[in-house]
Design a protein around this motif. Structure first.
Motif, mmCIF file in Angstrom:
data_model
loop_
_atom_site.group_PDB
_atom_site.id
_atom_site.type_symbol
_atom_site.label_atom_id
_atom_site.label_comp_id
_atom_site.label_asym_id
_atom_site.label_seq_id
_atom_site.Cartn_x
_atom_site.Cartn_y
_atom_site.Cartn_z
ATOM 1 N N ALA A 134 0.881 -1.418 0.066
ATOM 2 C CA ALA A 134 0.050 0.114 -0.012
ATOM 3 C C ALA A 134 0.849 1.314 -0.036
ATOM 4 N N PHE A 135 1.994 1.130 0.710
ATOM 5 C CA PHE A 135 2.872 2.213 0.887
ATOM 6 C C PHE A 135 3.535 2.420 -0.641
ATOM 7 N N GLU A 136 3.855 1.120 -1.150
ATOM 8 C CA GLU A 136 4.773 1.447 -2.463
ATOM 9 C C GLU A 136 4.015 1.846 -3.689
ATOM 10 N N ARG A 137 2.643 1.680 -3.521
ATOM 11 C CA ARG A 137 1.764 2.342 -4.580
ATOM 12 C C ARG A 137 1.865 3.935 -4.576
ATOM 13 N N CYS A 138 2.077 4.353 -3.351
ATOM 14 C CA CYS A 138 2.111 5.931 -3.290
ATOM 15 C C CYS A 138 3.395 6.403 -3.767
ATOM 16 N N LEU A 139 4.440 5.578 -3.507
ATOM 17 C CA LEU A 139 5.820 5.924 -4.068
ATOM 18 C C LEU A 139 5.669 5.960 -5.497
ATOM 19 N N VAL A 140 5.061 4.906 -6.100
ATOM 20 C CA VAL A 140 5.115 4.831 -7.621
ATOM 21 C C VAL A 140 4.324 5.893 -8.173
ATOM 22 N N HIS A 141 2.983 6.332 -7.361
ATOM 23 C CA HIS A 141 2.412 7.156 -8.148
ATOM 24 C C HIS A 141 2.482 8.536 -7.693
ATOM 25 N N GLY A 142 3.556 9.061 -7.044
ATOM 26 C CA GLY A 142 4.050 10.321 -6.700
ATOM 27 C C GLY A 142 3.061 10.766 -5.379
ATOM 28 N N ILE A 143 2.443 10.104 -4.604
ATOM 29 C CA ILE A 143 1.851 10.717 -3.454
ATOM 30 C C ILE A 143 2.767 11.430 -2.562
ATOM 31 N N TRP A 144 2.493 12.566 -1.852
ATOM 32 C CA TRP A 144 3.462 13.197 -1.188
ATOM 33 C C TRP A 144 3.923 12.613 0.281
ATOM 34 N N GLY A 145 2.748 12.009 0.953
ATOM 35 C CA GLY A 145 2.933 11.551 2.149
ATOM 36 C C GLY A 145 1.905 10.197 2.357
ATOM 37 N N ILE A 146 2.195 9.354 3.540
ATOM 38 C CA ILE A 146 1.664 8.325 4.114
ATOM 39 C C ILE A 146 1.131 8.735 5.553
ATOM 40 N N GLU A 147 -0.003 8.303 5.873
ATOM 41 C CA GLU A 147 -0.455 8.080 7.395
ATOM 42 C C GLU A 147 -0.384 6.680 7.730
ATOM 43 N N LEU A 148 0.384 6.405 8.915
ATOM 44 C CA LEU A 148 0.398 5.101 9.130
ATOM 45 C C LEU A 148 0.194 5.032 10.715
ATOM 46 N N ASP A 149 -0.121 3.918 11.252
ATOM 47 C CA ASP A 149 -0.546 3.754 12.715
ATOM 48 C C ASP A 149 0.319 2.499 13.411
ATOM 49 N N ILE A 150 1.081 3.011 14.397
ATOM 50 C CA ILE A 150 1.802 1.980 15.210
ATOM 51 C C ILE A 150 1.307 1.582 16.596
ATOM 52 N N HIS A 151 1.469 0.418 16.924
ATOM 53 C CA HIS A 151 1.225 -0.347 18.012
ATOM 54 C C HIS A 151 2.610 -1.268 18.529
ATOM 55 N N LEU A 152 2.657 -1.165 19.908
ATOM 56 C CA LEU A 152 3.849 -1.688 20.343
ATOM 57 C C LEU A 152 3.487 -3.246 20.665
ATOM 58 N N THR A 153 4.458 -4.162 20.270
ATOM 59 C CA THR A 153 4.425 -5.679 20.469
ATOM 60 C C THR A 153 4.571 -5.810 22.061
ATOM 61 N N LEU A 154 4.455 -6.913 22.357
ATOM 62 C CA LEU A 154 4.722 -7.414 24.016
ATOM 63 C C LEU A 154 6.100 -7.025 24.413
ATOM 64 N N ASP A 155 7.065 -7.403 23.529
ATOM 65 C CA ASP A 155 8.623 -6.992 23.658
ATOM 66 C C ASP A 155 9.035 -5.522 23.209
ATOM 67 N N GLY A 156 7.967 -4.826 22.837
ATOM 68 C CA GLY A 156 8.371 -3.270 22.695
ATOM 69 C C GLY A 156 8.668 -3.069 21.388
ATOM 70 N N GLU A 157 8.475 -3.990 20.280
ATOM 71 C CA GLU A 157 8.663 -3.491 18.953
ATOM 72 C C GLU A 157 7.672 -2.817 18.360
#
Length: 266
Positions: free
Chosen positions: A58-81
């Protein structure tokens, strides 16, 4: 089941097309367009495949088509990743409701669902190529390792220029005061006035919210205070025109290819 948020946003995109400011047309290539969770789609009409939100394709398509930016969400795993996924668990996209990210070690999550990226992978591939709008889904008060994790991973990127941090809870951003205020974005849903007030009180640098709820008065108030602004979810070219003509800095969209390059949206 009807997703009322999507339904109401789709309705607003149609109704607001008739509001003032939708003309003149703007050049979409010059717009700071942000793909909300990437340029994903649920089912390709040609081969029946899907590209899931918040994944590398999904992010690669943005790069290919010249989209300026991406919004993405993050969570931490049990071991903090930090991993890139919107929901606390993996049922909605991957039919694995038993996998709760905060209760699963990264190695186990990777084995079960390799499509969920680690934040480091996204930064290494798209840092300085796509502007990263990283939404913080958890509080640093409960996950105290989160600020240092991001500080390390974002070390080679310049805040404001290459990335911003976003949150629906302004206090979630208070753990990142090592960043300039301009890199911190408070996000409103229907609580626009409340979020604007918190933003002004805390001194964060920007506010993002619904294009239908960020009124001209609110935009003027934020601009007068030196704040940047973003609106979403803009899914029609006429609304894109309106928002750019209103002086909004960033346009968030669930259908970025429809706005950037309509002929390539599928």
């Amino acid at each position: 089941m009807v997703n009322w948020t999507d339904y109401l946003n789709s309705l607003a995109n149609q109704l607001w097309r008739f509001s003032s400011g939708c003309q003149p047309d703007v050049d979409p290539s010059g717009v700071k367009l942000v793909a909300h969770r990437g340029a994903y789609h649920r089912s390709n009409q040609q081969d029946g495949t899907s590209i899931f939100e918040n994944t590398m394709p999904a992010f690669e398509r943005c790069l290919v088509h010249g989209i300026w930016g991406i919004e993405l969400d993050i969570h931490l795993t049990l071991d903090g990743e930090p991993v890139v996924h919107h929901d606390p668990a993996c049922g909605r996209l991957f039919n694995r409701p038993d996998l709760v990210i905060a209760e699963t070690c990264f190695a186990d999550l990777r084995r079960a669902l390799p499509a969920i990226p680690h934040l480091q992978e996204v930064i290494e591939r798209y840092g300085k190529q796509l502007h990263l709008m990283i939404e913080i889904k958890e509080s640093w008060r409960q996950r105290p390792q989160l600020p240092n994790q991001l500080k390390t991973l974002l070390h080679d990127l310049e805040p404001d220029k290459h990335f911003h941090l976003l949150s629906l809870e302004p206090d979630h951003l208070e753990g990142f005061r090592f960043l300039p205020p301009s890199a911190l974005v408070d996000v409103a849903l229907t609580n626009t006035q409340h979020i604007v007030q918190q933003n002004l009180t805390l001194g964060h640098g920007a506010v993002a919210g619904s294009f239908a709820l960020l009124s001209p008065t609110i935009l003027q108030q934020l601009k007068a205070a030196g704040k940047q602004t973003g609106t979403g979810q803009v899914n029609h070219p006429d609304i894109l025109n309106r928002e750019v003509n209103r002086g909004v800095d960033w346009i968030f969209s669930d259908q970025p290819l429809r706005l950037q390059c309509p002929e390539k949206s599928r």
